[in-house]
Scaffold this motif. Structure first.
Motif, PDB file in Angstrom:
ATOM      1  N   ALA A   1       0.879  -1.188   0.000  1.00 18.89           N
ATOM      2  CA  ALA A   1       0.000   0.000   0.000  1.00 18.89           C
ATOM      3  C   ALA A   1       0.904   1.221   0.000  1.00 18.89           C
ATOM      4  O   ALA A   1       1.657   1.451   0.950  1.00 18.89           O
ATOM      5  CB  ALA A   1      -0.890   0.005   1.238  1.00 18.89           C
TER       6      ALA A   1
ATOM      7  N   ASP B   1       1.146   4.929   0.273  1.00 16.30           N
ATOM      8  CA  ASP B   1       0.431   6.142   0.698  1.00 16.30           C
ATOM      9  C   ASP B   1       1.413   7.243   1.071  1.00 16.30           C
ATOM     10  O   ASP B   1       1.067   8.131   1.860  1.00 16.30           O
ATOM     11  CB  ASP B   1      -0.488   5.824   1.891  1.00 16.30           C
ATOM     12  CG  ASP B   1      -1.610   4.857   1.519  1.00 16.30           C
ATOM     13  OD1 ASP B   1      -2.263   5.081   0.491  1.00 16.30           O
ATOM     14  OD2 ASP B   1      -1.823   3.875   2.249  1.00 16.30           O
TER      15      ASP B   1
ATOM     16  N   LYS C   1      -0.800  -1.047  -4.447  1.00 16.16           N
ATOM     17  CA  LYS C   1      -2.053  -0.299  -4.320  1.00 16.16           C
ATOM     18  C   LYS C   1      -1.670   1.140  -4.002  1.00 16.16           C
ATOM     19  O   LYS C   1      -1.059   1.411  -2.964  1.00 16.16           O
ATOM     20  CB  LYS C   1      -2.891  -0.908  -3.184  1.00 16.16           C
ATOM     21  CG  LYS C   1      -4.186  -0.194  -2.921  1.00 16.16           C
ATOM     22  CD  LYS C   1      -4.934  -0.826  -1.768  1.00 16.16           C
ATOM     23  CE  LYS C   1      -4.509  -0.316  -0.401  1.00 16.16           C
ATOM     24  NZ  LYS C   1      -4.735   1.107  -0.128  1.00 16.16           N
TER      25      LYS C   1
ATOM     26  N   ASP D   1      -6.346   2.949  -5.596  1.00 21.49           N
ATOM     27  CA  ASP D   1      -7.237   2.974  -4.425  1.00 21.49           C
ATOM     28  C   ASP D   1      -7.955   4.320  -4.384  1.00 21.49           C
ATOM     29  O   ASP D   1      -7.645   5.179  -3.561  1.00 21.49           O
ATOM     30  CB  ASP D   1      -6.462   2.715  -3.136  1.00 21.49           C
ATOM     31  CG  ASP D   1      -7.412   2.484  -1.972  1.00 21.49           C
ATOM     32  OD1 ASP D   1      -8.643   2.608  -2.170  1.00 21.49           O
ATOM     33  OD2 ASP D   1      -6.937   2.192  -0.855  1.00 21.49           O
TER      34      ASP D   1
ATOM     35  N   VAL E   1     -15.154  -2.609  -1.919  1.00 20.55           N
ATOM     36  CA  VAL E   1     -15.006  -2.515  -0.465  1.00 20.55           C
ATOM     37  C   VAL E   1     -16.353  -2.824   0.161  1.00 20.55           C
ATOM     38  O   VAL E   1     -17.332  -2.115  -0.099  1.00 20.55           O
ATOM     39  CB  VAL E   1     -14.550  -1.100  -0.044  1.00 20.55           C
ATOM     40  CG1 VAL E   1     -14.508  -0.977   1.481  1.00 20.55           C
ATOM     41  CG2 VAL E   1     -13.209  -0.757  -0.651  1.00 20.55           C
TER      42      VAL E   1
ATOM     43  N   ALA F   1     -16.408  -3.991   3.682  1.00 18.04           N
ATOM     44  CA  ALA F   1     -16.235  -3.850   5.136  1.00 18.04           C
ATOM     45  C   ALA F   1     -14.949  -3.069   5.358  1.00 18.04           C
ATOM     46  O   ALA F   1     -14.048  -3.120   4.528  1.00 18.04           O
ATOM     47  CB  ALA F   1     -16.128  -5.216   5.809  1.00 18.04           C
ATOM     48  N   MET F   2     -14.905  -2.347   6.462  1.00 18.07           N
ATOM     49  CA  MET F   2     -13.668  -1.621   6.802  1.00 18.07           C
ATOM     50  C   MET F   2     -13.350  -1.825   8.275  1.00 18.07           C
ATOM     51  O   MET F   2     -14.185  -2.278   9.056  1.00 18.07           O
ATOM     52  CB  MET F   2     -13.802  -0.128   6.474  1.00 18.07           C
ATOM     53  CG  MET F   2     -13.939   0.123   4.982  1.00 18.07           C
ATOM     54  SD  MET F   2     -13.880   1.872   4.548  1.00 18.07           S
ATOM     55  CE  MET F   2     -12.124   2.176   4.632  1.00 18.07           C
ATOM     56  N   SER F   3     -12.112  -1.452   8.638  1.00 18.15           N
ATOM     57  CA  SER F   3     -11.612  -1.813   9.962  1.00 18.15           C
ATOM     58  C   SER F   3     -11.787  -0.730  11.021  1.00 18.15           C
ATOM     59  O   SER F   3     -11.675  -1.027  12.203  1.00 18.15           O
ATOM     60  CB  SER F   3     -10.121  -2.158   9.853  1.00 18.15           C
ATOM     61  OG  SER F   3      -9.419  -1.092   9.255  1.00 18.15           O
TER      62      SER F   3
ATOM     63  N   PRO G   1     -10.874  -6.428   5.590  1.00 19.34           N
ATOM     64  CA  PRO G   1      -9.847  -6.144   6.596  1.00 19.34           C
ATOM     65  C   PRO G   1      -9.288  -7.383   7.299  1.00 19.34           C
ATOM     66  O   PRO G   1     -10.041  -8.220   7.802  1.00 19.34           O
ATOM     67  CB  PRO G   1     -10.586  -5.256   7.611  1.00 19.34           C
ATOM     68  CG  PRO G   1     -12.034  -5.522   7.398  1.00 19.34           C
ATOM     69  CD  PRO G   1     -12.216  -5.946   5.982  1.00 19.34           C
TER      70      PRO G   1
ATOM     71  N   PRO H   1      -6.081  -5.632   3.651  1.00 24.66           N
ATOM     72  CA  PRO H   1      -5.210  -4.654   4.327  1.00 24.66           C
ATOM     73  C   PRO H   1      -5.351  -4.758   5.842  1.00 24.66           C
ATOM     74  O   PRO H   1      -6.209  -5.484   6.344  1.00 24.66           O
ATOM     75  CB  PRO H   1      -5.755  -3.314   3.827  1.00 24.66           C
ATOM     76  CG  PRO H   1      -7.213  -3.569   3.607  1.00 24.66           C
ATOM     77  CD  PRO H   1      -7.379  -5.033   3.282  1.00 24.66           C
TER      78      PRO H   1
ATOM     79  N   VAL I   1      -2.536  -5.271   7.850  1.00 26.38           N
ATOM     80  CA  VAL I   1      -1.473  -6.134   8.383  1.00 26.38           C
ATOM     81  C   VAL I   1      -0.310  -5.260   8.879  1.00 26.38           C
ATOM     82  O   VAL I   1       0.018  -4.251   8.265  1.00 26.38           O
ATOM     83  CB  VAL I   1      -0.995  -7.111   7.270  1.00 26.38           C
ATOM     84  CG1 VAL I   1       0.106  -8.030   7.789  1.00 26.38           C
ATOM     85  CG2 VAL I   1      -2.178  -7.919   6.750  1.00 26.38           C
TER      86      VAL I   1
ATOM     87  N   ALA J   1       0.844  -2.537  10.650  1.00 32.13           N
ATOM     88  CA  ALA J   1       0.598  -1.242  11.326  1.00 32.13           C
ATOM     89  C   ALA J   1      -0.738  -1.215  12.061  1.00 32.13           C
ATOM     90  O   ALA J   1      -0.858  -0.637  13.139  1.00 32.13           O
ATOM     91  CB  ALA J   1       0.684  -0.095  10.320  1.00 32.13           C
ATOM     92  N   GLN J   2      -1.778  -1.847  11.481  1.00 32.26           N
ATOM     93  CA  GLN J   2      -3.089  -1.847  12.145  1.00 32.26           C
ATOM     94  C   GLN J   2      -3.245  -3.017  13.108  1.00 32.26           C
ATOM     95  O   GLN J   2      -4.278  -3.163  13.749  1.00 32.26           O
ATOM     96  CB  GLN J   2      -4.209  -1.890  11.101  1.00 32.26           C
ATOM     97  CG  GLN J   2      -4.439  -0.566  10.381  1.00 32.26           C
ATOM     98  CD  GLN J   2      -5.675  -0.636   9.491  1.00 32.26           C
ATOM     99  OE1 GLN J   2      -6.754  -1.031   9.912  1.00 32.26           O
ATOM    100  NE2 GLN J   2      -5.493  -0.276   8.230  1.00 32.26           N
TER     101      GLN J   2
ATOM    102  N   TYR K   1       6.822   0.786   3.892  1.00 31.56           N
ATOM    103  CA  TYR K   1       7.414   2.052   3.423  1.00 31.56           C
ATOM    104  C   TYR K   1       7.905   2.946   4.562  1.00 31.56           C
ATOM    105  O   TYR K   1       8.752   3.809   4.346  1.00 31.56           O
ATOM    106  CB  TYR K   1       6.489   2.804   2.451  1.00 31.56           C
ATOM    107  CG  TYR K   1       5.224   3.404   3.031  1.00 31.56           C
ATOM    108  CD1 TYR K   1       5.251   4.522   3.857  1.00 31.56           C
ATOM    109  CD2 TYR K   1       3.982   2.861   2.713  1.00 31.56           C
ATOM    110  CE1 TYR K   1       4.083   5.075   4.374  1.00 31.56           C
ATOM    111  CE2 TYR K   1       2.809   3.400   3.220  1.00 31.56           C
ATOM    112  CZ  TYR K   1       2.869   4.512   4.052  1.00 31.56           C
ATOM    113  OH  TYR K   1       1.714   5.048   4.563  1.00 31.56           O
TER     114      TYR K   1
HETATM  115  P1  XMP Z   1      -1.200   0.401   6.385  1.00 29.41           P
HETATM  116  O1  XMP Z   1      -0.195   1.510   6.355  1.00 29.41           O
HETATM  117  O2  XMP Z   1      -2.110   0.457   7.563  1.00 29.41           O
HETATM  118  O3  XMP Z   1      -2.087   0.703   5.086  1.00 29.41           O
HETATM  119  O4  XMP Z   1      -0.592  -0.957   6.187  1.00 29.41           O
HETATM  120  C1  XMP Z   1      -3.297   0.070   4.853  1.00 29.41           C
HETATM  121  C2  XMP Z   1      -3.863   0.507   3.540  1.00 29.41           C
HETATM  122  O5  XMP Z   1      -5.070  -0.181   3.308  1.00 29.41           O
HETATM  123  C3  XMP Z   1      -6.176   0.702   3.381  1.00 29.41           C
HETATM  124  N1  XMP Z   1      -7.047   0.127   4.394  1.00 29.41           N
HETATM  125  C4  XMP Z   1      -8.293  -0.322   4.177  1.00 29.41           C
HETATM  126  N2  XMP Z   1      -9.040  -0.331   3.089  1.00 29.41           N
HETATM  127  N3  XMP Z   1     -10.769  -1.446   4.259  1.00 29.41           N
HETATM  128  C5  XMP Z   1     -10.289  -0.879   3.136  1.00 29.41           C
HETATM  129  O6  XMP Z   1     -10.995  -0.882   2.137  1.00 29.41           O
HETATM  130  C6  XMP Z   1     -10.070  -1.448   5.398  1.00 29.41           C
HETATM  131  O7  XMP Z   1     -10.511  -1.950   6.414  1.00 29.41           O
HETATM  132  C7  XMP Z   1      -8.763  -0.868   5.350  1.00 29.41           C
HETATM  133  N4  XMP Z   1      -7.808  -0.730   6.272  1.00 29.41           N
HETATM  134  C8  XMP Z   1      -6.761  -0.124   5.645  1.00 29.41           C
HETATM  135  C9  XMP Z   1      -5.667   2.074   3.720  1.00 29.41           C
HETATM  136  O8  XMP Z   1      -6.314   3.019   2.891  1.00 29.41           O
HETATM  137  C10 XMP Z   1      -4.195   1.970   3.421  1.00 29.41           C
HETATM  138  O9  XMP Z   1      -3.921   2.337   2.088  1.00 29.41           O
END
Ligand code: XMP
Length: 248
Positions: free
Chosen positions: A27, A29, A60, A89, A143, A145-147, A177, A200, A202, A204-205, A227
């Motif tokens: 990812a 960013d 991504k 993304d 997408v 579901a999100m975290s 997630p 995603p 993994v 950091a979260q 990164y």
């Molecule tokens: P990190 O730096 O946390 O980046 O490894 C995670 C990347 O993934 C995206 N992200 C998500 N996208 N549902 C999503 O659709 C999620 O639950 C989610 N969590 C993280 C975030 O935008 C970043 O690019």
């Protein structure tokens, strides 16, 4: 007007995963902030892409990087690094003509796939994305579901509906997630083995490396864990060893 990219389908992604024996997606960013110029961002992006090609299957690229560099700069970069699979993304959530315009921009920049929010629904939403991107040879990930905690307020409560309508719209895969692996299991139950799941969250979260794959994802997405590391290449090498395409 646009349209030279979007020529490599999901099979190209899988072929590359097999070739380098990895399930790791970066990812990206990295972005402008105080004291960091667009030139600095571009150099950082190119350094990462130069060093990670043996370990990372796809990249991504998120809005922070796209907006920091601009479409033409992203297009130049993607043209130089065609050995990666590139996912835009954009997390698209808008009405039909804007959905189509954003998808055509992703094509212009050289991406292979686009991420869209399933919550916009099919008619005039997901259908537009799938038609626009498929007609150009690309792939759509949705997408469902999100975290973050607020996702439980609305988005995740509608998970099954979102997965089903994404399937009906003909998306190529899902973003789910790693920190909430129950959604990966539930999605697999609905979609079977026919679609790709990218996960995603993994490092950091907090999700541990390899955990999303165990629950049924095909690829794990890692951003800051690579990164932002003091040695991104060494970290990517270490993570890719734990995310081999061929197990055993
Ligand atoms: P990190 O730096 O946390 O980046 O490894 C995670 C990347 O993934 C995206 N992200 C998500 N996208 N549902 C999503 O659709 C999620 O639950 C989610 N969590 C993280 C975030 O935008 C970043 O690019």
């Amino acid at each position: 007007m646009f349209g030279w990219a979007f020529t490599r389908g999901i099979s190209w992604l899988i072929d590359r995963a097999r070739r380098i024996n990895s399930r790791l997606i970066l990812a990206l960013d990295v972005c402008r902030r105080s004291g960091v110029s667009p030139r600095d961002v571009r150099v950082a992006v190119e350094n990462l892409l130069d060093g990670l090609r043996d370990y990372v299957v796809g990249v991504k690229i998120g809005l922070p990087t796209i907006l920091s560099l601009g479409m033409d700069s992203i297009r130049e970069i993607l043209e130089c690094y065609r050995d990666y699979y590139f996912i835009a993304d954009l997390k698209i959530a808008d009405v039909g003509h804007i959905v189509r315009t954003l998808c055509s921009y992703a094509d212009y920049m050289g991406f292979d796939a686009v991420i869209v929010h399933a919550v916009i629904g099919r008619c005039g939403g997901l259908d537009e994305a799938v038609n626009e991107v498929h007609s150009r040879g690309g792939a759509v990930f949705s997408v469902c579901a999100m975290s973050h905690r607020g996702a439980e307020e609305v988005l995740n409560r509608n998970f099954s509906t979102l997965v089903k309508l994404s399937m009906d719209a003909g998306v190529d895969g899902f973003i789910l997630p790693a920190t909430m692996p129950e959604y990966i299991t539930r999605a697999r139950r609905i979609i079977g083995g026919s679609k790709i799941i990218l996960s995603p969250g993994v490092i950091a979260q907090g999700a541990s490396i390899g955990s999303a794959i165990k629950y049924g994802a095909d690829f794990e997405i890692i951003g800051r864990g690579i990164y932002a590391a003091s040695n991104p290449i060494e970290k990517a090498r270490e993570y890719s060893q734990k995310l081999k395409w061929y197990s055993g």
